[in-house]
Design a protein around this motif. Structure first.
Motif, PDB file in Angstrom:
ATOM      1  N   THR A 260       1.216  12.535   5.582  1.00 52.32           N
ATOM      2  CA  THR A 260       2.467  12.009   6.094  1.00 52.32           C
ATOM      3  C   THR A 260       2.358  10.489   6.164  1.00 52.32           C
ATOM      4  N   VAL A 261       3.326   9.806   5.578  1.00 51.49           N
ATOM      5  CA  VAL A 261       3.330   8.343   5.604  1.00 51.49           C
ATOM      6  C   VAL A 261       3.534   7.878   7.038  1.00 51.49           C
ATOM      7  N   GLU A 262       2.647   6.988   7.474  1.00 52.38           N
ATOM      8  CA  GLU A 262       2.751   6.391   8.808  1.00 52.38           C
ATOM      9  C   GLU A 262       3.476   5.049   8.753  1.00 52.38           C
ATOM     10  N   ARG A 263       3.159   4.273   7.693  1.00 52.68           N
ATOM     11  CA  ARG A 263       3.798   2.969   7.541  1.00 52.68           C
ATOM     12  C   ARG A 263       3.581   2.452   6.128  1.00 52.68           C
ATOM     13  N   VAL A 264       4.423   1.510   5.745  1.00 50.36           N
ATOM     14  CA  VAL A 264       4.298   0.803   4.476  1.00 50.36           C
ATOM     15  C   VAL A 264       4.339  -0.681   4.816  1.00 50.36           C
ATOM     16  N   ALA A 265       3.387  -1.432   4.277  1.00 52.15           N
ATOM     17  CA  ALA A 265       3.307  -2.853   4.601  1.00 52.15           C
ATOM     18  C   ALA A 265       3.056  -3.676   3.345  1.00 52.15           C
ATOM     19  N   ARG A 266       3.437  -4.948   3.416  1.00 53.36           N
ATOM     20  CA  ARG A 266       3.196  -5.900   2.335  1.00 53.36           C
ATOM     21  C   ARG A 266       2.224  -6.954   2.842  1.00 53.36           C
ATOM     22  N   TYR A 267       1.285  -7.330   1.984  1.00 54.82           N
ATOM     23  CA  TYR A 267       0.272  -8.310   2.344  1.00 54.82           C
ATOM     24  C   TYR A 267       0.108  -9.308   1.216  1.00 54.82           C
ATOM     25  N   ASP A 268      -0.026 -10.564   1.573  1.00 56.75           N
ATOM     26  CA  ASP A 268      -0.392 -11.585   0.611  1.00 56.75           C
ATOM     27  C   ASP A 268      -1.749 -11.189   0.043  1.00 56.75           C
ATOM     28  N   LYS A 269      -1.909 -11.266  -1.270  1.00 59.82           N
ATOM     29  CA  LYS A 269      -3.171 -10.849  -1.887  1.00 59.82           C
ATOM     30  C   LYS A 269      -4.366 -11.641  -1.371  1.00 59.82           C
ATOM     31  N   ARG A 270      -4.110 -12.851  -0.884  1.00 60.28           N
ATOM     32  CA  ARG A 270      -5.210 -13.662  -0.355  1.00 60.28           C
ATOM     33  C   ARG A 270      -5.653 -13.196   1.026  1.00 60.28           C
ATOM     34  N   ARG A 271      -4.863 -12.317   1.654  1.00 57.09           N
ATOM     35  CA  ARG A 271      -5.196 -11.803   2.995  1.00 57.09           C
ATOM     36  C   ARG A 271      -5.129 -10.274   3.013  1.00 57.09           C
ATOM     37  N   PHE A 272      -5.689  -9.682   2.002  1.00 60.42           N
ATOM     38  CA  PHE A 272      -5.703  -8.223   1.875  1.00 60.42           C
ATOM     39  C   PHE A 272      -6.422  -7.607   3.081  1.00 60.42           C
ATOM     40  N   PRO A 273      -5.854  -6.566   3.721  1.00 57.97           N
ATOM     41  CA  PRO A 273      -6.425  -5.988   4.941  1.00 57.97           C
ATOM     42  C   PRO A 273      -7.538  -4.967   4.663  1.00 57.97           C
ATOM     43  N   ALA A 274      -8.679  -5.450   4.230  1.00 59.54           N
ATOM     44  CA  ALA A 274      -9.780  -4.562   3.825  1.00 59.54           C
ATOM     45  C   ALA A 274     -10.150  -3.551   4.907  1.00 59.54           C
ATOM     46  N   ALA A 275     -10.257  -3.994   6.130  1.00 60.40           N
ATOM     47  CA  ALA A 275     -10.672  -3.084   7.200  1.00 60.40           C
ATOM     48  C   ALA A 275      -9.681  -1.940   7.362  1.00 60.40           C
ATOM     49  N   GLU A 276      -8.392  -2.228   7.259  1.00 59.44           N
ATOM     50  CA  GLU A 276      -7.380  -1.181   7.409  1.00 59.44           C
ATOM     51  C   GLU A 276      -7.346  -0.224   6.219  1.00 59.44           C
ATOM     52  N   VAL A 277      -7.675  -0.719   5.053  1.00 62.94           N
ATOM     53  CA  VAL A 277      -7.553   0.088   3.845  1.00 62.94           C
ATOM     54  C   VAL A 277      -8.827   0.856   3.535  1.00 62.94           C
TER      55      VAL A 277
ATOM     56  N   GLY B 110      -0.018 -14.506 -14.087  1.00 59.13           N
ATOM     57  CA  GLY B 110       0.244 -13.192 -14.661  1.00 59.13           C
ATOM     58  C   GLY B 110       0.094 -12.067 -13.650  1.00 59.13           C
ATOM     59  N   HIS B 111       0.134 -12.399 -12.340  1.00 62.34           N
ATOM     60  CA  HIS B 111      -0.041 -11.407 -11.271  1.00 62.34           C
ATOM     61  C   HIS B 111       1.056 -11.553 -10.218  1.00 62.34           C
ATOM     62  N   TYR B 112       1.251 -10.492  -9.461  1.00 61.77           N
ATOM     63  CA  TYR B 112       2.140 -10.554  -8.312  1.00 61.77           C
ATOM     64  C   TYR B 112       1.402 -11.213  -7.155  1.00 61.77           C
ATOM     65  N   THR B 113       2.157 -11.739  -6.198  1.00 64.57           N
ATOM     66  CA  THR B 113       1.563 -12.473  -5.084  1.00 64.57           C
ATOM     67  C   THR B 113       1.184 -11.587  -3.901  1.00 64.57           C
ATOM     68  N   GLU B 114       1.659 -10.355  -3.888  1.00 66.71           N
ATOM     69  CA  GLU B 114       1.412  -9.468  -2.747  1.00 66.71           C
ATOM     70  C   GLU B 114       0.915  -8.100  -3.213  1.00 66.71           C
ATOM     71  N   ASN B 115       0.435  -7.342  -2.235  1.00 68.12           N
ATOM     72  CA  ASN B 115       0.165  -5.927  -2.420  1.00 68.12           C
ATOM     73  C   ASN B 115       1.081  -5.157  -1.488  1.00 68.12           C
ATOM     74  N   VAL B 116       1.554  -4.013  -1.939  1.00 67.14           N
ATOM     75  CA  VAL B 116       2.311  -3.073  -1.115  1.00 67.14           C
ATOM     76  C   VAL B 116       1.379  -1.899  -0.870  1.00 67.14           C
ATOM     77  N   ILE B 117       1.221  -1.527   0.403  1.00 68.00           N
ATOM     78  CA  ILE B 117       0.289  -0.469   0.763  1.00 68.00           C
ATOM     79  C   ILE B 117       0.991   0.548   1.654  1.00 68.00           C
ATOM     80  N   ALA B 118       0.918   1.811   1.264  1.00 67.81           N
ATOM     81  CA  ALA B 118       1.413   2.906   2.084  1.00 67.81           C
ATOM     82  C   ALA B 118       0.208   3.548   2.764  1.00 67.81           C
ATOM     83  N   PHE B 119       0.264   3.648   4.088  1.00 64.21           N
ATOM     84  CA  PHE B 119      -0.794   4.249   4.887  1.00 64.21           C
ATOM     85  C   PHE B 119      -0.338   5.641   5.304  1.00 64.21           C
ATOM     86  N   ALA B 120      -1.154   6.657   5.032  1.00 62.21           N
ATOM     87  CA  ALA B 120      -0.764   8.033   5.344  1.00 62.21           C
ATOM     88  C   ALA B 120      -1.904   8.779   6.015  1.00 62.21           C
TER      89      ALA B 120
END
Length: 185
Positions: free
Chosen positions: A131-148, A171-181
């Motif tokens: 079950t999806v708990e949340r979806v968040a966007r993060y700047d790639k320079r501040r990727f939330p390693a501990a959460e992921v 040639g890259h996007y500036t953010e990551n989209v992450i769904a936490f479930a």
């Protein structure tokens, strides 16, 4: 398009698919044995809310120690260096947001909402629901390693793609989209 990250020692993945980081100290788990026993690698992903129904490819590391991106844009991939979905810990599935030809497998990932269902089929045909708990966007320079990527005591799922603005220079996007479930009860 997704990028790649160096995979630190004893972690399932790194803080960003675009940066190398030092290896953190191992995380010791001193709790009771897990309630869920390992069941095998994932073979298919279904996310009804956003129309995803795709076979899963296996992702490893490239020569630079970065997470490989799926070679086919309409398929997601499972990082085999981490837990399998449904096993204890954070399983990571990654996919492209788009390509020069148009939308890719995780194009609509940002549309997921809390309560949405995600299903993974595993080798042998067993199914595990999240079950999806949340979806968040993060700047790639501040990727939330501990959460992921850091170990968890329960089965978790992370769906990762790119988002934000596209930088034509890199040639890259500036953010990551992450769904936490979390595992559905």
């Amino acid at each position: 398009i997704i990028g790649a990250a160096t995979i630190p020692h004893r972690m399932a993945a790194a803080p960003s698919w675009e940066e190398a980081v030092p290896s953190p100290a191992p995380v010791a788990m001193t709790t009771a044995p897990p309630r869920h026993q390992p069941q095998g690698p994932p073979t298919r992903l279904r996310v009804p809310r956003i129309g995803v129904d795709t076979p899963l490819v296996t992702l490893g590391l490239d020569k630079a120690g970065k997470l490989e991106a799926p070679k086919v844009y309409d398929r997601a991939g499972w990082f085999r260096g981490g837990p399998s979905p449904g096993d204890v810990g954070p399983a990571v599935l990654a996919g492209h947001v788009d390509s020069k030809a148009g939308p890719a497998v995780f194009y609509r990932l940002r549309e997921l909402r809390p309560g949405d269902r995600v299903e993974v089929v595993r080798a042998g045909g067993s199914r595990v629901a999240f079950t999806v708990e949340r979806v968040a966007r993060y700047d790639k320079r501040r990727f939330p390693a501990a959460e992921v990527y850091y170990p968890t005591l329960e089965p978790m799922l992370r769906l990762v793609t790119c988002g934000g603005a596209f930088d034509p220079v890199s040639g890259h996007y500036t953010e990551n989209v992450i769904a936490f479930a979390t595992l559905s009860g």
